[in-house]
Design a protein around this motif. Structure first.
Motif, PDB file in Angstrom:
ATOM      1  N   LYS A 223       0.798  -1.224   0.000  1.00  0.00           N
ATOM      2  CA  LYS A 223       0.000   0.000   0.000  1.00  0.00           C
ATOM      3  C   LYS A 223       0.833   1.279   0.000  1.00  0.00           C
ATOM      4  CE  LYS A 223      -3.835   0.420   2.036  1.00  0.00           C
ATOM      5  NZ  LYS A 223      -4.913   0.621   3.030  1.00  0.00           N
ATOM      6  N   SER A 224       1.917   1.295   0.775  1.00  0.00           N
ATOM      7  CA  SER A 224       2.706   2.530   0.917  1.00  0.00           C
ATOM      8  C   SER A 224       4.195   2.212   0.991  1.00  0.00           C
ATOM      9  CB  SER A 224       2.277   3.296   2.170  1.00  0.00           C
ATOM     10  OG  SER A 224       0.897   3.557   2.178  1.00  0.00           O
ATOM     11  N   PRO A 225       4.780   1.643  -0.063  1.00  0.00           N
ATOM     12  CA  PRO A 225       6.194   1.243  -0.001  1.00  0.00           C
ATOM     13  C   PRO A 225       7.148   2.407   0.207  1.00  0.00           C
ATOM     14  CG  PRO A 225       5.371   1.128  -2.248  1.00  0.00           C
ATOM     15  CD  PRO A 225       4.181   1.357  -1.373  1.00  0.00           C
ATOM     16  N   GLU A 226       6.692   3.624  -0.085  1.00  0.00           N
ATOM     17  CA  GLU A 226       7.569   4.777   0.104  1.00  0.00           C
ATOM     18  C   GLU A 226       7.881   5.019   1.580  1.00  0.00           C
ATOM     19  OE1 GLU A 226       3.357   6.272   0.295  1.00  0.00           O
ATOM     20  OE2 GLU A 226       4.479   4.856  -0.959  1.00  0.00           O
ATOM     21  N   LEU A 227       7.139   4.385   2.480  1.00  0.00           N
ATOM     22  CA  LEU A 227       7.400   4.526   3.915  1.00  0.00           C
ATOM     23  C   LEU A 227       8.531   3.626   4.390  1.00  0.00           C
ATOM     24  CD1 LEU A 227       3.730   4.653   5.290  1.00  0.00           C
ATOM     25  CD2 LEU A 227       5.242   6.567   4.701  1.00  0.00           C
ATOM     26  N   LEU A 228       8.971   2.720   3.529  1.00  0.00           N
ATOM     27  CA  LEU A 228      10.029   1.778   3.889  1.00  0.00           C
ATOM     28  C   LEU A 228      11.294   2.089   3.110  1.00  0.00           C
ATOM     29  CD1 LEU A 228       7.838  -1.444   3.896  1.00  0.00           C
ATOM     30  CD2 LEU A 228       8.794  -0.300   5.915  1.00  0.00           C
ATOM     31  N   ASP A 229      12.429   1.739   3.687  1.00  0.00           N
ATOM     32  CA  ASP A 229      13.712   2.043   3.060  1.00  0.00           C
ATOM     33  C   ASP A 229      14.613   0.802   3.134  1.00  0.00           C
ATOM     34  OD1 ASP A 229      15.884   3.277   1.953  1.00  0.00           O
ATOM     35  OD2 ASP A 229      15.941   4.963   3.352  1.00  0.00           O
ATOM     36  N   VAL A 230      15.353   0.639   4.220  1.00  0.00           N
ATOM     37  CA  VAL A 230      16.141  -0.570   4.455  1.00  0.00           C
ATOM     38  C   VAL A 230      15.358  -1.453   5.425  1.00  0.00           C
ATOM     39  CG1 VAL A 230      18.304  -1.501   5.361  1.00  0.00           C
ATOM     40  CG2 VAL A 230      18.307   0.636   4.048  1.00  0.00           C
ATOM     41  N   ILE A 231      15.167  -2.720   5.061  1.00  0.00           N
ATOM     42  CA  ILE A 231      14.332  -3.622   5.854  1.00  0.00           C
ATOM     43  C   ILE A 231      15.162  -4.821   6.306  1.00  0.00           C
ATOM     44  CG2 ILE A 231      12.167  -4.910   5.939  1.00  0.00           C
ATOM     45  CD1 ILE A 231      11.344  -3.408   3.353  1.00  0.00           C
ATOM     46  N   ILE A 232      15.306  -5.000   7.616  1.00  0.00           N
ATOM     47  CA  ILE A 232      16.007  -6.154   8.169  1.00  0.00           C
ATOM     48  C   ILE A 232      15.006  -7.287   8.383  1.00  0.00           C
ATOM     49  CG2 ILE A 232      17.269  -7.052  10.155  1.00  0.00           C
ATOM     50  CD1 ILE A 232      18.424  -4.292  10.613  1.00  0.00           C
ATOM     51  N   LEU A 233      15.340  -8.472   7.861  1.00  0.00           N
ATOM     52  CA  LEU A 233      14.449  -9.621   7.985  1.00  0.00           C
ATOM     53  C   LEU A 233      15.253 -10.883   8.249  1.00  0.00           C
ATOM     54  CD1 LEU A 233      12.187  -8.815   4.900  1.00  0.00           C
ATOM     55  CD2 LEU A 233      11.452  -8.686   7.291  1.00  0.00           C
ATOM     56  N   ASP A 234      14.621 -11.855   8.871  1.00  0.00           N
ATOM     57  CA  ASP A 234      15.307 -13.122   9.064  1.00  0.00           C
ATOM     58  C   ASP A 234      15.323 -13.899   7.750  1.00  0.00           C
ATOM     59  OD1 ASP A 234      12.923 -14.586   8.745  1.00  0.00           O
ATOM     60  OD2 ASP A 234      13.039 -15.568  10.693  1.00  0.00           O
ATOM     61  N   ASN A 235      15.878 -15.096   7.784  1.00  0.00           N
ATOM     62  CA  ASN A 235      16.129 -15.858   6.564  1.00  0.00           C
ATOM     63  C   ASN A 235      14.855 -16.109   5.760  1.00  0.00           C
ATOM     64  OD1 ASN A 235      17.618 -17.355   4.714  1.00  0.00           O
ATOM     65  ND2 ASN A 235      18.705 -18.492   6.295  1.00  0.00           N
ATOM     66  N   GLN A 236      13.843 -16.665   6.400  1.00  0.00           N
ATOM     67  CA  GLN A 236      12.621 -17.003   5.678  1.00  0.00           C
ATOM     68  C   GLN A 236      11.815 -15.762   5.298  1.00  0.00           C
ATOM     69  OE1 GLN A 236       9.311 -19.022   7.710  1.00  0.00           O
ATOM     70  NE2 GLN A 236       9.285 -20.487   6.019  1.00  0.00           N
ATOM     71  N   TYR A 237      11.631 -14.832   6.235  1.00  0.00           N
ATOM     72  CA  TYR A 237      10.873 -13.622   5.926  1.00  0.00           C
ATOM     73  C   TYR A 237      11.514 -12.867   4.756  1.00  0.00           C
ATOM     74  CZ  TYR A 237       9.138 -14.291  10.765  1.00  0.00           C
ATOM     75  OH  TYR A 237       8.606 -14.784  11.935  1.00  0.00           O
ATOM     76  N   GLY A 238      12.846 -12.779   4.780  1.00  0.00           N
ATOM     77  CA  GLY A 238      13.548 -12.063   3.717  1.00  0.00           C
ATOM     78  C   GLY A 238      13.417 -12.744   2.375  1.00  0.00           C
ATOM     79  N   ASP A 239      13.445 -14.062   2.377  1.00  0.00           N
ATOM     80  CA  ASP A 239      13.278 -14.823   1.145  1.00  0.00           C
ATOM     81  C   ASP A 239      11.918 -14.527   0.521  1.00  0.00           C
ATOM     82  OD1 ASP A 239      13.649 -16.650  -0.888  1.00  0.00           O
ATOM     83  OD2 ASP A 239      13.310 -18.415   0.368  1.00  0.00           O
ATOM     84  N   ILE A 240      10.885 -14.549   1.340  1.00  0.00           N
ATOM     85  CA  ILE A 240       9.522 -14.352   0.846  1.00  0.00           C
ATOM     86  C   ILE A 240       9.282 -12.914   0.393  1.00  0.00           C
ATOM     87  CG2 ILE A 240       7.084 -14.388   1.503  1.00  0.00           C
ATOM     88  CD1 ILE A 240       7.856 -16.697   3.458  1.00  0.00           C
ATOM     89  N   LEU A 241       9.609 -11.956   1.245  1.00  0.00           N
ATOM     90  CA  LEU A 241       9.261 -10.572   0.950  1.00  0.00           C
ATOM     91  C   LEU A 241      10.109  -9.955  -0.164  1.00  0.00           C
ATOM     92  CD1 LEU A 241       8.310  -8.976   4.381  1.00  0.00           C
ATOM     93  CD2 LEU A 241       6.835  -9.769   2.543  1.00  0.00           C
ATOM     94  N   SER A 242      11.320 -10.472  -0.389  1.00  0.00           N
ATOM     95  CA  SER A 242      12.096  -9.930  -1.502  1.00  0.00           C
ATOM     96  C   SER A 242      11.447 -10.290  -2.841  1.00  0.00           C
ATOM     97  CB  SER A 242      13.550 -10.410  -1.448  1.00  0.00           C
ATOM     98  OG  SER A 242      13.623 -11.812  -1.431  1.00  0.00           O
ATOM     99  N   ASP A 243      10.823 -11.452  -2.926  1.00  0.00           N
ATOM    100  CA  ASP A 243      10.083 -11.802  -4.140  1.00  0.00           C
ATOM    101  C   ASP A 243       8.850 -10.918  -4.296  1.00  0.00           C
ATOM    102  OD1 ASP A 243      11.966 -13.814  -4.358  1.00  0.00           O
ATOM    103  OD2 ASP A 243      10.513 -15.340  -4.942  1.00  0.00           O
ATOM    104  N   VAL A 244       8.182 -10.643  -3.187  1.00  0.00           N
ATOM    105  CA  VAL A 244       7.038  -9.735  -3.230  1.00  0.00           C
ATOM    106  C   VAL A 244       7.473  -8.365  -3.748  1.00  0.00           C
ATOM    107  CG1 VAL A 244       5.328  -8.511  -1.830  1.00  0.00           C
ATOM    108  CG2 VAL A 244       5.798 -10.927  -1.379  1.00  0.00           C
TER     109      VAL A 244
END
Length: 350
Positions: A223-244
């Motif tokens: 909805k509002s990706p401009e509110l995010l910049d650098v995002i720290i995620l664990d292994n699985q969360y990062g795998d999923i959300l980077s594809d998103v």
């Protein structure tokens, strides 16, 4: 002269590797490419997907460019003998990262002018921890009707990731770091990542810090990706959300990546090997080309890295030089040659 180890990969890997190498050669940076086998090619030659011969080549290189490798469903586990015991990795990619002691997967994703995107304003960088979490490969069955996977979280890995993320954000003039987690449910494991990251944030007051439930991060990206910049995620969360993120920017074919450790660095696209389109010439090479640009930046070749980034944007702005996944009709090699030609111009070699 830099030595760059190259893994051509499975599926579409060889095609997009050729395109990326064409672009790297166009920069004029002195690069010595040394090819190594992993995945299916290594099984054919060495009878194992991650042979020690390949690891030796990778460890001696200044940097590594890796195309996608197949990750079979349910059967991709890799076992290596280390210090007299078996070490199990859930996939070839996981094995390479952990054997090389790479601890963070940096995945920048942004939309490009002219490319159809669901979120044309998106410009985020995911910092994914890649040494532990649910991808540690620690699983066992309970009888025939249950299975258990162990999520490993350590303060040391969380702190190392957070320190890298804040330092990277500062070096790239990024304004904000956000941690995505589920500490409301996983009180101990994600709770440890939250408390450790928050402590590092206190030592970096010049960078804004916040935390969000990982599902809320997904909603914010949509909805509002401009509110995010650098995002720290664990292994699985990062795998999923980077594809998103890749999908929101126009396609996963736009998502590059870097795996960074204390001594080694490996650069790869965020997407998979796509065997269903291998050999058709329709694969998008942009993610691996951008990964090659990140490789150049890692080597200190800043001008060449910036030229690759700009050239990609210039080429994607023209529909005739986009692959079908981005609404164009160009083939893989055509896109690679177009980016290489523009890089040569920008580097004064055209």
């Amino acid at each position: 002269m830099y030595t760059v180890a190259v893994i051509s990969g499975d599926g579409i890997g060889p095609e997009i590797t050729d395109a990326a190498l064409t672009v790297l050669r166009a920069t004029g940076v002195e690069l010595d490419f040394v090819f190594a086998d992993a995945g299916a090619a290594a099984v054919d030659r060495w009878d194992e997907p991650v042979p020690d011969q390949t690891l030796e080549i990778l460890r001696e290189a200044d940097a590594i460019l890796k195309a996608p490798l197949l990750a079979p469903k349910g059967t991709g586990r890799i076992t290596k003998q280390r210090h007299g015991r078996d070490v199990v990795y859930p996939s070839v990619n996981n094995a390479l990262r952990r054997e090389l002691e790479l601890f963070v997967n940096v995945r920048p994703v942004r939309a490009y002018p002219g490319v159809p995107a669901r979120a044309p304003q998106i410009d985020v960088v995911i910092m994914r921890e890649v040494t532990e979490g649910l991808y540690s490969g620690i699983e066992h069955t309970i009888g025939d009707s249950a299975a258990v996977a162990v999520k490993v979280v350590t303060a040391g890995a969380c702190e190392r990731l957070a320190r890298y993320a804040f330092a990277w954000a500062r070096s790239k003039s990024r304004r904000r770091v956000t941690l995505g987690h589920k500490a409301n449910v996983l009180n101990l494991s994600d709770g440890l990542m939250l408390s450790t990251t928050a402590a590092v944030a206190q030592a970096n007051p010049d960078i804004e810090f916040g935390d969000m439930m990982v599902d809320a991060v997904g909603l914010c990206l949509a909805k509002s990706p401009e509110l995010l910049d650098v995002i720290i995620l664990d292994n699985q969360y990062g795998d999923i959300l980077s594809d998103v993120c890749g999908g929101l920017a126009g396609g996963i074919g736009l998502a590059p990546g870097a795996n960074i450790g204390e001594r080694h660095a490996m650069f790869e696209a965020a997407h998979g090997a796509a065997p269903d389109i291998a050999g058709t010439g329709t694969a998008n090479p942009v993610a691996l080309i951008l990964s090659a640009g990140m490789l150049l930046d890692h080597l200190g070749e800043t001008a060449a890295a910036k030229a690759v980034e700009q050239a990609v944007g210039d080429v994607l702005a023209v529909e005739d030089t986009r692959t079908p996944d981005l609404g164009g009709s160009a083939d893989t090699a055509t896109v690679g040659k177009a980016v290489a030609a523009r890089v040569a111009e920008l580097m004064g070699r055209g």
